[in-house]
Design an enzyme around this catalytic site. Structure first.
Site, PDB file in Angstrom:
ATOM      1  N   ARG A 140       0.821  -1.166  -0.048  1.00 29.17           N
ATOM      2  CA  ARG A 140      -0.058   0.012  -0.010  1.00 29.17           C
ATOM      3  C   ARG A 140       0.954   1.338   0.098  1.00 29.17           C
ATOM      4  NH1 ARG A 140      -3.292  -3.694   2.303  1.00 29.17           N
ATOM      5  NH2 ARG A 140      -5.017  -4.094   0.906  1.00 29.17           N
ATOM      6  N   ASP A 169      -0.058  -6.428  -3.921  1.00 32.63           N
ATOM      7  CA  ASP A 169      -1.644  -6.233  -3.642  1.00 32.63           C
ATOM      8  C   ASP A 169      -1.879  -5.165  -4.732  1.00 32.63           C
ATOM      9  OD1 ASP A 169      -4.184  -5.613  -2.779  1.00 32.63           O
ATOM     10  OD2 ASP A 169      -3.352  -6.685  -0.826  1.00 32.63           O
ATOM     11  N   HIS A 241      -6.956  -9.884  -4.873  1.00 38.33           N
ATOM     12  CA  HIS A 241      -6.015  -8.847  -4.665  1.00 38.33           C
ATOM     13  C   HIS A 241      -4.840  -8.480  -5.708  1.00 38.33           C
ATOM     14  CE1 HIS A 241      -7.244  -7.304  -0.539  1.00 38.33           C
ATOM     15  NE2 HIS A 241      -7.879  -8.466  -0.575  1.00 38.33           N
ATOM     16  N   ASP A 296      -7.341 -14.245   0.176  1.00 37.87           N
ATOM     17  CA  ASP A 296      -8.416 -13.478   0.850  1.00 37.87           C
ATOM     18  C   ASP A 296      -9.372 -12.714  -0.075  1.00 37.87           C
ATOM     19  OD1 ASP A 296      -6.008 -11.930   0.578  1.00 37.87           O
ATOM     20  OD2 ASP A 296      -7.097 -10.259   1.621  1.00 37.87           O
ATOM     21  N   GLU A 297     -10.525 -12.302   0.331  1.00 38.68           N
ATOM     22  CA  GLU A 297     -11.417 -11.607  -0.261  1.00 38.68           C
ATOM     23  C   GLU A 297     -11.451 -11.470  -1.865  1.00 38.68           C
ATOM     24  OE1 GLU A 297     -11.340  -7.950   2.952  1.00 38.68           O
ATOM     25  OE2 GLU A 297      -9.557  -7.924   1.563  1.00 38.68           O
ATOM     26  N   TRP A 364      -8.160 -14.304  10.419  1.00 43.98           N
ATOM     27  CA  TRP A 364      -8.268 -12.779  10.693  1.00 43.98           C
ATOM     28  C   TRP A 364      -9.691 -12.534  11.004  1.00 43.98           C
ATOM     29  CZ3 TRP A 364     -10.365  -8.967   7.475  1.00 43.98           C
ATOM     30  CH2 TRP A 364     -11.068  -9.462   6.418  1.00 43.98           C
ATOM     31  N   TYR A 385      -4.803  -6.082  14.500  1.00 41.78           N
ATOM     32  CA  TYR A 385      -4.758  -5.328  13.257  1.00 41.78           C
ATOM     33  C   TYR A 385      -4.229  -3.967  13.763  1.00 41.78           C
ATOM     34  CZ  TYR A 385      -6.332  -8.357   9.693  1.00 41.78           C
ATOM     35  OH  TYR A 385      -6.241  -9.598   8.912  1.00 41.78           O
ATOM     36  N   ASP A 387      -3.442  -1.450  12.242  1.00 41.75           N
ATOM     37  CA  ASP A 387      -4.164  -0.195  11.713  1.00 41.75           C
ATOM     38  C   ASP A 387      -5.045   0.478  12.062  1.00 41.75           C
ATOM     39  OD1 ASP A 387      -5.353  -2.442  10.879  1.00 41.75           O
ATOM     40  OD2 ASP A 387      -5.764  -1.631   8.739  1.00 41.75           O
ATOM     41  N   TRP A 426      -1.456  -3.711   8.315  1.00 41.73           N
ATOM     42  CA  TRP A 426      -1.979  -2.910   6.879  1.00 41.73           C
ATOM     43  C   TRP A 426      -1.876  -1.281   6.869  1.00 41.73           C
ATOM     44  CZ3 TRP A 426      -2.621  -7.136   4.065  1.00 41.73           C
ATOM     45  CH2 TRP A 426      -3.235  -8.120   4.463  1.00 41.73           C
ATOM     46  N   GLU A 428      -2.949   0.939   4.156  1.00 41.79           N
ATOM     47  CA  GLU A 428      -3.636   2.051   3.271  1.00 41.79           C
ATOM     48  C   GLU A 428      -3.693   3.296   3.751  1.00 41.79           C
ATOM     49  OE1 GLU A 428      -4.828  -0.974   4.341  1.00 41.79           O
ATOM     50  OE2 GLU A 428      -6.249  -1.970   3.024  1.00 41.79           O
TER      51      GLU A 428
HETATM   52  C1  TNX Z   1      -8.509  -6.900   5.056  1.00 38.35           C
HETATM   53  S1  TNX Z   1      -6.937  -9.078   6.466  1.00 38.35           S
HETATM   54  C2  TNX Z   1      -7.469  -7.131   4.386  1.00 38.35           C
HETATM   55  C3  TNX Z   1      -6.549  -6.324   3.776  1.00 38.35           C
HETATM   56  C4  TNX Z   1      -6.853  -4.774   4.258  1.00 38.35           C
HETATM   57  C5  TNX Z   1      -7.188  -4.939   5.525  1.00 38.35           C
HETATM   58  C6  TNX Z   1      -7.299  -3.657   6.328  1.00 38.35           C
HETATM   59  C7  TNX Z   1      -6.828  -9.426   4.750  1.00 38.35           C
HETATM   60  C8  TNX Z   1      -6.550 -10.640   4.547  1.00 38.35           C
HETATM   61  N1  TNX Z   1      -7.325  -8.681   4.098  1.00 38.35           N
HETATM   62  O1  TNX Z   1      -6.242  -6.330   2.376  1.00 38.35           O
HETATM   63  O2  TNX Z   1      -5.514  -4.191   4.105  1.00 38.35           O
HETATM   64  O3  TNX Z   1      -8.485  -5.734   5.818  1.00 38.35           O
HETATM   65  O4  TNX Z   1      -7.545  -3.701   7.842  1.00 38.35           O
END
Ligand code: TNX
Length: 647
Positions: A140, A169, A241, A296-297, A364, A385, A387, A426, A428
């Site tokens: 980031r 990322d 990502h 993730d995500e 997480w 976390y 951040d 993290w 950002e």
């Molecule tokens: C979720 S935790 C994410 C990150 C972000 C973070 C911000 C995770 C595996 N993915 O991409 O930076 O939240 O808190």
């Protein structure tokens, strides 16, 4: 044991697991002699190098005042016995890491003695968890090799042994690649210096800001860490990502356009060829057995609209895109396994069939291990976390959200199934190096102590004292460390309960609360318990319907009461879509079907970057048995309130 002696032993962070004091003391010379016995060549070299850089003079055994010795089986792995007394100092351990941590403890004691004698004692110590990690997000915002090494020096003092680097990322690729030069020239750069500006500016690639860490830089980091018994675990994000990769190599995305995609196309062989090539380069730099491959995500829509992904699902009889994700991850794991490596994945990757049995999960999402079928490293967002805000948001630089003060991090206890604990930074909202350190320390001390010390050794007051000492030492070395002596602490309202006429009275929900943020359920708005700085503390109740209706509750005071004030507080944090109401109506009366409007408040919505709180209420004089509180949000978003106070 005198207080003075106790204070000396407790100067060690993480707190050692067993300390026995003996009579006498040992005075070390300014540059004490130190010998290393029975250690293999690589341990000897590492320890000798480290000791001589830290004020010891490495010599042969006979005349040394500090004697390090490997005795197989004398301690658990990474444990040590440090004996101070009689003839000097002796550290024994099963392995080199143990000697290293014993030396760290000695260095703490030496520093604390400040030139005077160190009391005689025997410390018998070993870690609670084998994986004690810190994660740095280098994507980031680009960070230099020197920055990473500085944090490694902070880690060594805390007995942390894993440095997880989030290197890829959307916001920037950070690993130099020979095979894919557009990663270095395009995916690593952006036109905006901060993540926030870049994100608001539509995620453009190329430009003046960013960069990769060269292979040599990364190898230097690996070696520097290894000299301190720290393993560097690289993370290469997949299947999602990965916007920056797809911007540089659009043919790896489902629609071949790159821009607008986050996932590698799971149907195309080109994706796997790319990943294999990159992993080859990564494995050449990082000797770690564990490689983090993200997981993730991952949004699934791209795959559902892609013919190649659909064909892949049909070919392998995969019932859902989650199963396609598992297939993807398992295929990459097979490649890692063929090189003697194993994957770590975020717990999102448990979807579908999950990863192979060889994988380790990094949890997480929740505070309990997300699976009992795999080894789990805990890194719960709620506690680890770093951040999130560490103090009252109005007193802090803008953060991603949340409120996770030092005490909260320290209070987290991982389940006995966990193999590890990790603090994640993290970045950002963290553009500068000093800001990153400010967020890391001292909260990282708390992660380290929970990971190393047995739960019964933890003590919040004693910990805070050691934090102050360690923080000032770090400041002397030029680190930026948040100052807990000026900590404001939680929202004043949250520190004690509030008594009022509606406390304990029944609430009827004319509109439902949001199940994701129920707080304490139906009694929550009249339990006398107020919320803290963030809606995630389980004290704020959320309201998130798609119609403008949000809060609409009827409170029965059980009998007619003389009322002078009714109010509720709402919070606004625009970035996660948490808003003030735009209209509030407060009613009271004795017939719930025919109440009198006491006040109506209209508020024009104003986006801001600050976290703000505001009361919406009525004052006057009325006697009534029922109170109705209604808040709407025609522009959308979620409303959070913690209590409806009736006086
Ligand atoms: C979720 S935790 C994410 C990150 C972000 C973070 C911000 C995770 C595996 N993915 O991409 O930076 O939240 O808190």
């Amino acid at each position: 044991m005198t207080n003075l002696l106790m204070a000396l032993a407790l100067a060690i962070t993480p707190v050692p697991n067993n300390v026995v004091y003996n009579n006498g003391s040992v005075k070390l010379a300014k540059t004490p002699t130190l010998s290393i016995e029975s250690a293999g060549a690589s341990d000897s070299l590492r320890l000798a190098g480290y000791a001589s850089e830290h004020g010891f003079s490495v010599t042969g055994r006979k005349k040394s005042s500090v004697r390090l010795k490997i005795v197989a089986g004398s301690t658990p792995e990474e444990g040590y016995v440090l004996k101070i007394g009689g003839k000097g100092v002796e550290i024994t351990a099963t392995d080199g890491a143990g000697l290293f941590y014993g030396l760290q403890a000695l260095m703490d004691l030496r520093e604390n003695a400040d030139g005077k004698a160190i009391p005689s004692m025997t410390i018998t110590d070993s870690p609670r968890l084998p994986y004690r990690g810190m994660m740095l997000d280098l994507s980031r915002h680009y960070r230099s090799k020197e920055f990473v090494m500085r944090q490694i020096r902070a880690m060594e003092r805390l007995n942390l042994n894993r440095l997880h680097l989030h290197l890829t990322d959307a916001a920037g690729w950070r690993i130099e690649s020979d095979k894919y030069p557009r990663l270095n020239s395009l995916a690593a750069f952006r036109p905006d210096s901060t993540w926030k500006a870049w994100n608001e500016g539509g995620n453009q690639y190329g430009g003046a800001y960013g960069g990769v860490l060269s292979k040599q830089d990364l190898k230097d980091i690996v070696e520097y860490a290894a000299d301190r018994y720290i393993t560097v675990i690289p993370e290469v994000e997949m299947p999602s990502h990965s916007e920056e990769v797809l911007a540089a190599y659009p043919m790896l995305s489902c629609n071949k356009k790159g821009v607008g995609n986050s996932n590698f196309c799971a149907g195309s062989e080109a994706s796997f060829e790319f990943i294999r090539d990159i992993l080859d380069e990564v494995m050449e730099i990082f000797p770690s057995t564990q490689i983090h491959i993200g997981g993730d995500e991952a949004p699934k829509a791209q795959w559902m609209e892609c013919d190649a992904c659909q064909a892949r699902m049909a070919e392998h009889d995969l019932q859902s895109p989650e199963h396609l994700q598992s297939w993807f991850i398992r295929r990459v794991e097979e490649y890692l396994a063929s090189h003697g490596r194993k994957a770590i994945v975020w717990d999102d990757a448990l979807e579908g069939d999950g990863p192979s049995a060889d994988a380790t999960i990094m949890s997480w999402k929740g505070t309990e291990p997300s699976s009992v079928s795999y080894p789990v490293i805990m890194s719960p967002g709620r506690y680890c976390y770093l951040d999130s805000y560490q103090d009252a948001p109005s007193s802090q630089p803008e953060a991603i959200g949340g409120y996770t003060p030092l005490d909260a991090v320290y209070g987290y206890e991982p389940d006995s199934l966990a193999v590890g604990l990790q603090g994640n930074l993290w970045c950002e909202y963290i553009p500068s190096d000093s800001h990153a350190e400010y967020m890391l320390y001292p909260r990282m001390f708390a992660v380290a102590e929970t990971a190393w010390s047995q739960p019964d050794r933890k003590n919040p007051e004693d910990f805070r004292k050691r934090v102050m000492a360690e923080a000032s030492r770090m400041r002397n070395e030029g680190y930026t460390v948040f100052d807990i002596s000026s900590e404001i602490g939680n929202r004043p309202e949250a520190k004690s309960s509030v008594d009022h006429l509606a406390r304990g009275k029944k609430v009827t929900y004319l509109q439902p609360y949001w199940k994701n943020y129920p707080a304490d359920g139906e009694g929550s708005l009249t339990d006398g318990v107020r919320g803290g700085w963030n809606y995630s503390d389980r004290l704020w109740q959320g309201f998130a319907q798609s119609s403008p209706e949000r809060v609409d509750v009827l409170i029965d005071l059980e009998e007619q009461k003389q009322l002078s004030e009714i109010y509720a507080t709402f919070m606004q944090i625009c970035q996660p879509d948490v808003w003030m109401p735009e209209h509030v109506e407060i009613y009271a009366g004795d017939d719930p079907d025919n109440l009198t409007l006491l006040n109506r408040i209209d508020l024009e919505r104003k986006p801001d970057t600050e976290v703000s709180f505001r009361n919406f209420g009525w004052t006057g004089s009325v006697s009534a048995r029922y109170v109705r509180y209604r808040a709407t949000a025609p522009s959308g978003g979620v409303l959070f309130t913690d209590e409806i106070i009736v006086k």
